[in-house]
Design a protein around this motif. Structure first.
Motif, PDB file in Angstrom:
ATOM      1  N   ASP A  54      26.101   5.903  28.720  1.00  0.00           N
ATOM      2  CA  ASP A  54      26.610   7.195  29.201  1.00  0.00           C
ATOM      3  C   ASP A  54      25.422   8.064  29.603  1.00  0.00           C
ATOM      4  O   ASP A  54      24.445   8.175  28.852  1.00  0.00           O
ATOM      5  N   SER A  55      25.492   8.669  30.756  1.00  0.00           N
ATOM      6  CA  SER A  55      24.443   9.506  31.345  1.00  0.00           C
ATOM      7  C   SER A  55      23.274   8.686  31.883  1.00  0.00           C
ATOM      8  O   SER A  55      22.260   9.256  32.277  1.00  0.00           O
ATOM      9  N   GLY A  56      23.415   7.358  31.908  1.00  0.00           N
ATOM     10  CA  GLY A  56      22.320   6.513  32.383  1.00  0.00           C
ATOM     11  C   GLY A  56      22.728   5.509  33.438  1.00  0.00           C
ATOM     12  O   GLY A  56      22.045   4.502  33.636  1.00  0.00           O
ATOM     13  N   LEU A  57      23.838   5.766  34.135  1.00  0.00           N
ATOM     14  CA  LEU A  57      24.340   4.750  35.068  1.00  0.00           C
ATOM     15  C   LEU A  57      23.479   4.613  36.315  1.00  0.00           C
ATOM     16  O   LEU A  57      23.275   3.509  36.812  1.00  0.00           O
ATOM     17  N   ALA A  58      22.970   5.736  36.809  1.00  0.00           N
ATOM     18  CA  ALA A  58      22.185   5.658  38.050  1.00  0.00           C
ATOM     19  C   ALA A  58      20.937   4.801  37.842  1.00  0.00           C
ATOM     20  O   ALA A  58      20.496   4.097  38.746  1.00  0.00           O
ATOM     21  N   ALA A  59      20.393   4.833  36.613  1.00  0.00           N
ATOM     22  CA  ALA A  59      19.195   4.045  36.317  1.00  0.00           C
ATOM     23  C   ALA A  59      19.511   2.555  36.170  1.00  0.00           C
ATOM     24  O   ALA A  59      18.602   1.730  36.147  1.00  0.00           O
ATOM     25  N   ARG A  60      20.797   2.230  36.048  1.00  0.00           N
ATOM     26  CA  ARG A  60      21.208   0.817  35.885  1.00  0.00           C
ATOM     27  C   ARG A  60      22.150   0.420  37.020  1.00  0.00           C
ATOM     28  O   ARG A  60      23.041  -0.412  36.839  1.00  0.00           O
ATOM     29  N   GLU A  61      21.934   1.016  38.192  1.00  0.00           N
ATOM     30  CA  GLU A  61      22.948   0.884  39.244  1.00  0.00           C
ATOM     31  C   GLU A  61      23.112  -0.542  39.774  1.00  0.00           C
ATOM     32  O   GLU A  61      24.227  -0.942  40.122  1.00  0.00           O
ATOM     33  N   ASP A  62      22.032  -1.312  39.840  1.00  0.00           N
ATOM     34  CA  ASP A  62      22.165  -2.691  40.329  1.00  0.00           C
ATOM     35  C   ASP A  62      23.073  -3.496  39.406  1.00  0.00           C
ATOM     36  O   ASP A  62      23.966  -4.215  39.855  1.00  0.00           O
ATOM     37  N   GLU A  63      22.836  -3.349  38.100  1.00  0.00           N
ATOM     38  CA  GLU A  63      23.668  -4.062  37.127  1.00  0.00           C
ATOM     39  C   GLU A  63      25.108  -3.560  37.169  1.00  0.00           C
ATOM     40  O   GLU A  63      26.060  -4.349  37.120  1.00  0.00           O
ATOM     41  N   LEU A  64      25.243  -2.228  37.267  1.00  0.00           N
ATOM     42  CA  LEU A  64      26.584  -1.629  37.367  1.00  0.00           C
ATOM     43  C   LEU A  64      27.333  -2.214  38.560  1.00  0.00           C
ATOM     44  O   LEU A  64      28.498  -2.626  38.434  1.00  0.00           O
ATOM     45  N   THR A  65      26.681  -2.260  39.707  1.00  0.00           N
ATOM     46  CA  THR A  65      27.337  -2.742  40.927  1.00  0.00           C
ATOM     47  C   THR A  65      27.741  -4.206  40.789  1.00  0.00           C
ATOM     48  O   THR A  65      28.859  -4.597  41.143  1.00  0.00           O
ATOM     49  N   GLU A  66      26.838  -5.004  40.237  1.00  0.00           N
ATOM     50  CA  GLU A  66      27.120  -6.431  40.086  1.00  0.00           C
ATOM     51  C   GLU A  66      28.305  -6.662  39.147  1.00  0.00           C
ATOM     52  O   GLU A  66      29.237  -7.413  39.460  1.00  0.00           O
ATOM     53  N   ARG A  67      28.293  -5.980  38.004  1.00  0.00           N
ATOM     54  CA  ARG A  67      29.358  -6.215  37.016  1.00  0.00           C
ATOM     55  C   ARG A  67      30.677  -5.591  37.447  1.00  0.00           C
ATOM     56  O   ARG A  67      31.750  -6.142  37.196  1.00  0.00           O
ATOM     57  N   LEU A  68      30.597  -4.430  38.099  1.00  0.00           N
ATOM     58  CA  LEU A  68      31.826  -3.795  38.587  1.00  0.00           C
ATOM     59  C   LEU A  68      32.456  -4.657  39.676  1.00  0.00           C
ATOM     60  O   LEU A  68      33.681  -4.837  39.716  1.00  0.00           O
ATOM     61  N   THR A  69      31.631  -5.191  40.559  1.00  0.00           N
ATOM     62  CA  THR A  69      32.149  -6.047  41.637  1.00  0.00           C
ATOM     63  C   THR A  69      32.870  -7.262  41.048  1.00  0.00           C
ATOM     64  O   THR A  69      33.970  -7.624  41.487  1.00  0.00           O
ATOM     65  N   ALA A  70      32.274  -7.866  40.032  1.00  0.00           N
ATOM     66  CA  ALA A  70      32.912  -9.024  39.385  1.00  0.00           C
ATOM     67  C   ALA A  70      34.227  -8.618  38.733  1.00  0.00           C
ATOM     68  O   ALA A  70      35.223  -9.360  38.791  1.00  0.00           O
ATOM     69  N   ALA A  71      34.243  -7.417  38.147  1.00  0.00           N
ATOM     70  CA  ALA A  71      35.439  -6.980  37.416  1.00  0.00           C
ATOM     71  C   ALA A  71      36.601  -6.656  38.348  1.00  0.00           C
ATOM     72  O   ALA A  71      37.762  -6.814  37.953  1.00  0.00           O
ATOM     73  N   VAL A  72      36.319  -6.192  39.555  1.00  0.00           N
ATOM     74  CA  VAL A  72      37.413  -5.794  40.460  1.00  0.00           C
ATOM     75  C   VAL A  72      37.789  -6.916  41.435  1.00  0.00           C
ATOM     76  O   VAL A  72      38.729  -6.748  42.223  1.00  0.00           O
TER      77      VAL A  72
END
Ligand SMILES: [Zn+2]
Length: 247
Positions: free
Chosen positions: A116-134
């Protein structure tokens, strides 16, 4: 900084109430071809505040909903003397489950458990995992990329990238925008707005769902670090008979 817009005093709901009904936006409707829609959230409560009515309408139309929760919201009360970050996260996860029951939305939940409050710093991982989830969904809902909360914007960007990769439409829902923006605000792409009219029963279900986020709609305690995150003047923006999606 964008967070300053969230901390500053906001626009009164009465101002929005005098402006929204006069906007000639196209109506958003459930596409009958959809069988599965993903709803992405940065924090537990974003999805219900910004798109709870949309989620309820989708569920009532027989669409399977997948909630993709980027964080468990452990940073809403830094320095709290009442709940530790881990206790807060545990409480907020349960609040979300209770809120979805109020909405009548039997969503499958994928928790990414990013900071929480740290998503922009982990955006590559966020994008990869979110893409897999959707993957496999017919449409994606996500916070608006211009919402002024860095976590909301990061999830909005990640969802936009996922939509491009997967070839599915992404609808963005404003949350803090209703606080810091004002009617006709040039920072908001109103030309992309679609209105979602909420039937009375859906509006009532959304109100009950929002009330389930007790750690956010009530103070945790008397101390400054335990103050309410969503006071009544902010909550008023989410008790309307419509929601707005941008696309
Ligand atoms: Zn949020």
């Amino acid at each position: 900084m964008s967070e300053d817009r969230i901390a500053a005093p906001g626009t009164a709901e009465a101002d929005w109430a005098g402006w929204l009904p006069g906007q000639d936006w196209p109506a958003w409707t459930v596409d009958p071809a959809w069988t599965r829609v993903a709803v992405c959230a940065a924090h537990p409560d974003d999805e219900v505040l910004g798109a709870g009515g949309v989620m309820a309408l989708l569920a009532r139309a027989g669409v399977q909903l997948d909630l993709v929760a980027a964080t468990d919201g452990e940073a809403s009360h830094p320095g709290s003397t009442v709940l530790s970050p881990a206790e807060l996260a545990a409480a907020r996860v349960v609040e979300t489950e209770d809120a979805l029951i109020e909405l009548g939305v039997p969503a499958r939940i994928t928790r990414l458990r990013l900071p929480d409050s740290g998503l922009a710093a982990r955006e590559d991982e966020l994008t990869e995992r979110l893409t897999a989830a959707v993957a496999g969904c017919d449409a994606v809902l996500a916070p608006w990329v211009g919402d002024a909360h860095p976590d909301h914007e990061a999830v909005g960007r990640a969802a936009g990238a996922a939509g491009e990769t997967l070839g599915v439409p992404v609808w963005q829902y404003p949350v803090w925008t209703w606080h810091w923006a004002g009617p006709g605000d040039p920072r908001v792409p109103w030309s992309a707005a679609h209105r979602v009219d909420l039937p009375r029963a859906v509006r009532a279900a959304k109100r009950a769902a929002v009330a389930r986020f007790a750690t956010q709609v009530h103070p945790l305690g008397p101390g400054a670090a335990d103050r309410v995150v969503l006071p009544a003047d902010v909550l008023a923006h989410f008790d309307r008979d419509l929601e707005v999606l941008l696309r």
